[in-house]
Design an enzyme around this catalytic site. Structure first.
Site, short mmCIF file in Angstrom:
data_model
loop_
_atom_site.label_atom_id
_atom_site.label_comp_id
_atom_site.label_asym_id
_atom_site.label_seq_id
_atom_site.Cartn_x
_atom_site.Cartn_y
_atom_site.Cartn_z
N PHE A 193 0.84 -1.20 0.00
CA PHE A 193 0.00 0.00 0.00
C PHE A 193 0.87 1.25 0.00
O PHE A 193 1.83 1.35 0.77
CB PHE A 193 -0.92 0.00 1.23
CG PHE A 193 -2.04 -1.00 1.11
CD1 PHE A 193 -1.76 -2.36 1.12
CD2 PHE A 193 -3.35 -0.58 0.97
CE1 PHE A 193 -2.79 -3.29 0.99
CE2 PHE A 193 -4.38 -1.50 0.84
CZ PHE A 193 -4.10 -2.86 0.85
N TYR A 233 3.08 7.94 1.37
CA TYR A 233 3.87 6.72 1.19
C TYR A 233 4.15 6.38 -0.27
O TYR A 233 4.86 5.41 -0.55
CB TYR A 233 3.23 5.55 1.94
CG TYR A 233 3.60 5.52 3.42
CD1 TYR A 233 3.41 6.64 4.23
CD2 TYR A 233 4.16 4.39 4.00
CE1 TYR A 233 3.74 6.63 5.57
CE2 TYR A 233 4.50 4.37 5.36
CZ TYR A 233 4.29 5.49 6.13
OH TYR A 233 4.63 5.47 7.47
N ASP A 284 4.77 -4.41 3.94
CA ASP A 284 4.92 -2.95 4.07
C ASP A 284 5.69 -2.41 2.87
O ASP A 284 6.52 -3.10 2.28
CB ASP A 284 5.75 -2.62 5.33
CG ASP A 284 4.87 -2.39 6.55
OD1 ASP A 284 3.69 -2.74 6.50
OD2 ASP A 284 5.41 -1.87 7.55
N GLU A 293 -1.72 -5.47 13.24
CA GLU A 293 -0.76 -6.47 13.75
C GLU A 293 -1.33 -7.28 14.91
O GLU A 293 -1.06 -8.48 15.04
CB GLU A 293 0.53 -5.75 14.17
CG GLU A 293 1.66 -6.67 14.55
CD GLU A 293 2.97 -5.89 14.68
OE1 GLU A 293 3.76 -5.86 13.72
OE2 GLU A 293 3.18 -5.27 15.75
C1 4GW Z 1 1.69 7.91 10.74
O1 4GW Z 1 1.42 9.05 10.49
C2 4GW Z 1 1.51 6.88 9.72
S1 4GW Z 1 1.12 7.19 8.17
C3 4GW Z 1 1.65 5.56 9.93
C4 4GW Z 1 1.44 4.80 8.78
C5 4GW Z 1 1.08 5.57 7.71
C6 4GW Z 1 0.80 5.08 6.38
C7 4GW Z 1 0.96 3.74 6.12
C8 4GW Z 1 0.42 5.96 5.31
O2 4GW Z 1 0.23 7.17 5.45
N1 4GW Z 1 0.24 5.43 4.05
C9 4GW Z 1 0.42 4.09 3.84
O3 4GW Z 1 0.28 3.66 2.68
N2 4GW Z 1 0.73 3.25 4.87
C10 4GW Z 1 0.87 1.80 4.58
O4 4GW Z 1 0.78 1.05 5.79
C11 4GW Z 1 2.25 1.49 3.99
O5 4GW Z 1 2.13 0.40 3.11
C12 4GW Z 1 3.05 1.12 5.21
O6 4GW Z 1 4.20 0.38 4.91
C13 4GW Z 1 2.01 0.37 6.02
C14 4GW Z 1 2.29 0.29 7.53
O7 4GW Z 1 2.67 1.56 8.04
P1 4GW Z 1 4.17 1.84 8.53
O8 4GW Z 1 5.08 1.16 7.54
O9 4GW Z 1 4.38 3.29 8.70
O10 4GW Z 1 4.25 1.10 9.92
P2 4GW Z 1 5.62 0.78 10.70
O11 4GW Z 1 6.18 2.09 11.17
O12 4GW Z 1 5.18 -0.13 11.81
O13 4GW Z 1 6.57 0.09 9.75
MN MN Z 2 6.72 -0.20 7.74
#
Ligand code: 4GW
Ligand code: MN
Length: 269
Positions: A35, A40, A125, A217
């Site tokens: 996504f 992103y 991710d 998760e």
């Molecule tokens: C905080 O402001 C955000 S924005 C946390 C996640 C966000 C986000 C995540 C976003 O704005 N757009 C998006 O496409 N995603 C999708 O969700 C993207 O594929 C991302 O890899 C996945 C999970 O979020 P993350 O990678 O930020 O989570 P962590 O920090 O646990 O890897």
């Molecule tokens: Mn991530």
């Protein structure tokens, strides 16, 4: 091996030549879902370029990139048999919702498209880059990945959802591993069942005014307690250099791209 005889995939535990012979005979197609919503989209180019070098090389791969801005996706040249397929999605306001709604979208597309187009799904991710081999050794009915932050810890310290009111609740004497939300997969049928169950659990919680502590998760971890994965990927498959380079890690296959949390999470342009 786990006590239910699922292999835990580390470098040195598999022979890729034997596996390749087997999977090539079956002429498999692999679907990757990722996504890129709101900011992103900046991660897409590196993600796809490095995947072309390291992810399922020699196989047919469909990259399904879910995004609110399909027109903003970069053009990346792909090897033969590999396709980039944009899928338009809504942009939810809350980032927790952006992350959690992945389950709904994957389950929906599993029914309408994936079942006709691919054999296996890898759901990951996008704020990541491929840095070493990831191939058919990961493929099986249902797989999860050990979370890089807690792979050596005991059950009681896992950050499972501990409030019994939540559908993601796991009692302190249950659970095997803490799995990462950013890397799971399996056959289309198994991924459909997993994502549908997680989405329904989230909707039930939403109705009751509760949201699990680690969002999608937490629901994934609950599902895996009662539907054991048939393979488990070691943290080689999901690493963050911020956690150093412990000797147990022979390869770093898929690495977090450092992100400026403040900038990526703000609503400003
Ligand atoms: C905080 O402001 C955000 S924005 C946390 C996640 C966000 C986000 C995540 C976003 O704005 N757009 C998006 O496409 N995603 C999708 O969700 C993207 O594929 C991302 O890899 C996945 C999970 O979020 P993350 O990678 O930020 O989570 P962590 O920090 O646990 O890897
Ligand atoms: Mn991530």
């Amino acid at each position: 091996m786990t006590p239910w005889f699922a292999p835990i995939v580390w470098e040195g535990t598999f022979n890729i030549d034997i596996l390749n012979e087997n999977f090539r005979q079956r002429n498999v197609t692999i679907g990757l879902t990722a996504f890129a919503v709101k900011k992103y989209t900046v991660f897409v180019e590196t993600f796809i370029k490095t995947a072309e070098e390291h992810f399922m090389t020699g196989y047919k791969v469909n990259y399904y990139i879910f995004t609110d801005k399909p027109e903003a996706l970069p053009t990346v040249s792909l090897k033969e048999g590999r396709k980039l397929i944009p899928v338009r999605v809504e942009k939810y306001e809350r980032w927790q919702e952006v992350s959690m709604r992945r389950m709904e979208m994957i389950s929906r597309l599993s029914e309408t498209r994936f079942v006709n187009e691919v054999d296996y799904l890898v759901c990951i991710d996008i704020d990541m880059r491929f840095a070493d081999h990831i191939g058919v050794e990961i493929l099986t009915d249902l797989f999860g990945t050990l979370h890089p932050g807690v792979y050596s810890r005991v059950r009681q310290s896992f950050s499972y959802e501990r409030r019994s009111q939540s559908q993601a609740y796991i009692p302190s004497d249950e659970g095997d591993f803490y799995y990462a939300g950013g890397f799971f997969g399996g056959t289309v049928l198994q991924v459909y069942r997993l994502t549908k169950a997680c989405h329904e659990a989230m909707m039930e919680d939403k109705k009751n005014g509760i949201e699990a502590v680690w969002h999608d998760e937490s629901y994934l971890n609950k599902y895996f307690v009662y539907h054991k994965p048939t393979k488990i990927l070691s943290p080689e498959y999901l690493w963050d250099n911020g956690m150093g380079s412990p000797p147990i890690l022979k390869k770093k296959r898929f690495l977090a791209v450092p992100k400026n949390h403040a900038a990526i999470r703000s609503n400003e342009k």
